[in-house]
Motif scaffolding. Structure first.
Motif, PDB file in Angstrom:
ATOM      1  N   LYS A  10      43.897  46.335  67.610  1.00 58.65           N
ATOM      2  CA  LYS A  10      43.537  44.894  68.312  1.00 58.65           C
ATOM      3  C   LYS A  10      41.990  44.383  67.759  1.00 58.65           C
ATOM      4  CE  LYS A  10      46.050  45.746  72.482  1.00 58.65           C
ATOM      5  NZ  LYS A  10      46.021  45.992  73.980  1.00 58.65           N
ATOM      6  N   CYS A  11      41.858  43.070  67.402  1.00 60.40           N
ATOM      7  CA  CYS A  11      40.776  42.538  67.060  1.00 60.40           C
ATOM      8  C   CYS A  11      40.511  41.448  67.840  1.00 60.40           C
ATOM      9  CB  CYS A  11      40.933  41.936  65.466  1.00 60.40           C
ATOM     10  SG  CYS A  11      41.241  43.464  64.335  1.00 60.40           S
ATOM     11  N   HIS A  29      51.582  44.530  57.348  1.00 55.07           N
ATOM     12  CA  HIS A  29      50.595  43.783  58.350  1.00 55.07           C
ATOM     13  C   HIS A  29      51.273  42.931  58.882  1.00 55.07           C
ATOM     14  CE1 HIS A  29      47.453  40.685  58.999  1.00 55.07           C
ATOM     15  NE2 HIS A  29      46.843  42.055  59.692  1.00 55.07           N
ATOM     16  N   ILE A  30      51.328  42.651  60.485  1.00 57.07           N
ATOM     17  CA  ILE A  30      51.909  41.660  61.199  1.00 57.07           C
ATOM     18  C   ILE A  30      50.744  41.146  62.060  1.00 57.07           C
ATOM     19  CG2 ILE A  30      53.479  41.056  62.876  1.00 57.07           C
ATOM     20  CD1 ILE A  30      55.259  43.662  62.089  1.00 57.07           C
ATOM     21  N   ALA A  31      50.530  39.835  61.996  1.00 62.17           N
ATOM     22  CA  ALA A  31      49.454  39.309  62.632  1.00 62.17           C
ATOM     23  C   ALA A  31      49.947  38.600  63.847  1.00 62.17           C
ATOM     24  CB  ALA A  31      48.471  38.395  61.889  1.00 62.17           C
ATOM     25  N   LEU A  32      49.512  38.732  65.119  1.00 62.65           N
ATOM     26  CA  LEU A  32      50.061  37.789  66.114  1.00 62.65           C
ATOM     27  C   LEU A  32      48.867  37.208  66.831  1.00 62.65           C
ATOM     28  CD1 LEU A  32      52.092  40.675  67.803  1.00 62.65           C
ATOM     29  CD2 LEU A  32      53.068  38.952  66.410  1.00 62.65           C
ATOM     30  N   VAL A  33      49.092  35.935  67.378  1.00 61.86           N
ATOM     31  CA  VAL A  33      48.023  35.275  67.864  1.00 61.86           C
ATOM     32  C   VAL A  33      48.391  35.174  69.610  1.00 61.86           C
ATOM     33  CG1 VAL A  33      46.853  33.114  68.356  1.00 61.86           C
ATOM     34  CG2 VAL A  33      47.302  33.958  66.033  1.00 61.86           C
ATOM     35  N   VAL A  34      47.856  35.821  70.442  1.00 57.51           N
ATOM     36  CA  VAL A  34      47.996  35.684  71.813  1.00 57.51           C
ATOM     37  C   VAL A  34      47.695  34.185  72.145  1.00 57.51           C
ATOM     38  CG1 VAL A  34      47.306  36.468  74.260  1.00 57.51           C
ATOM     39  CG2 VAL A  34      47.569  38.047  72.177  1.00 57.51           C
ATOM     40  N   SER A  35      48.565  33.554  73.294  1.00 58.08           N
ATOM     41  CA  SER A  35      48.450  32.184  73.644  1.00 58.08           C
ATOM     42  C   SER A  35      46.824  32.005  74.128  1.00 58.08           C
ATOM     43  CB  SER A  35      49.179  32.380  74.996  1.00 58.08           C
ATOM     44  OG  SER A  35      49.083  30.896  75.509  1.00 58.08           O
ATOM     45  N   GLY A  36      46.318  31.090  73.627  1.00 57.41           N
ATOM     46  CA  GLY A  36      44.999  30.563  73.842  1.00 57.41           C
ATOM     47  C   GLY A  36      44.187  31.291  72.840  1.00 57.41           C
ATOM     48  N   GLY A  37      44.673  31.981  72.152  1.00 50.72           N
ATOM     49  CA  GLY A  37      43.633  32.768  70.984  1.00 50.72           C
ATOM     50  C   GLY A  37      43.510  31.736  69.860  1.00 50.72           C
ATOM     51  N   LYS A  38      42.596  32.155  68.971  1.00 49.02           N
ATOM     52  CA  LYS A  38      42.277  31.359  67.814  1.00 49.02           C
ATOM     53  C   LYS A  38      43.201  32.053  66.721  1.00 49.02           C
ATOM     54  CE  LYS A  38      37.475  30.888  68.860  1.00 49.02           C
ATOM     55  NZ  LYS A  38      36.024  31.033  68.698  1.00 49.02           N
TER      56      LYS A  38
END
Length: 58
Positions: A10-11, A29-38
């Motif tokens: 987690k970054c 590599h799988i990149a996910l953006v959490v709701s509200g994240g950049k």
């Protein structure tokens, strides 16, 4: 920081990091953006020599 198979990393927003495979390892590599994240800002590629220079040597 080497990671193991199936490990989650987690970054925090704004963290710069890089990753990759070596001649003897694979990386997916799988990149996910959490709701509200950049969203991710993708930086420049790293040359093999630069990547190899920071790998732990046994």
């Amino acid at each position: 920081m080497p990671i193991s198979a199936a490990e989650t990393v987690k970054c925090q927003d704004g963290d710069e990091h890089w990753h990759g495979a070596t001649g003897t390892t694979l990386m997916a590599h799988i990149a996910l953006v959490v709701s509200g994240g950049k969203p991710a800002t993708w930086l420049e590629p790293v040359a093999d020599e630069q990547y190899d220079s920071v790998l732990p040597h046994s």
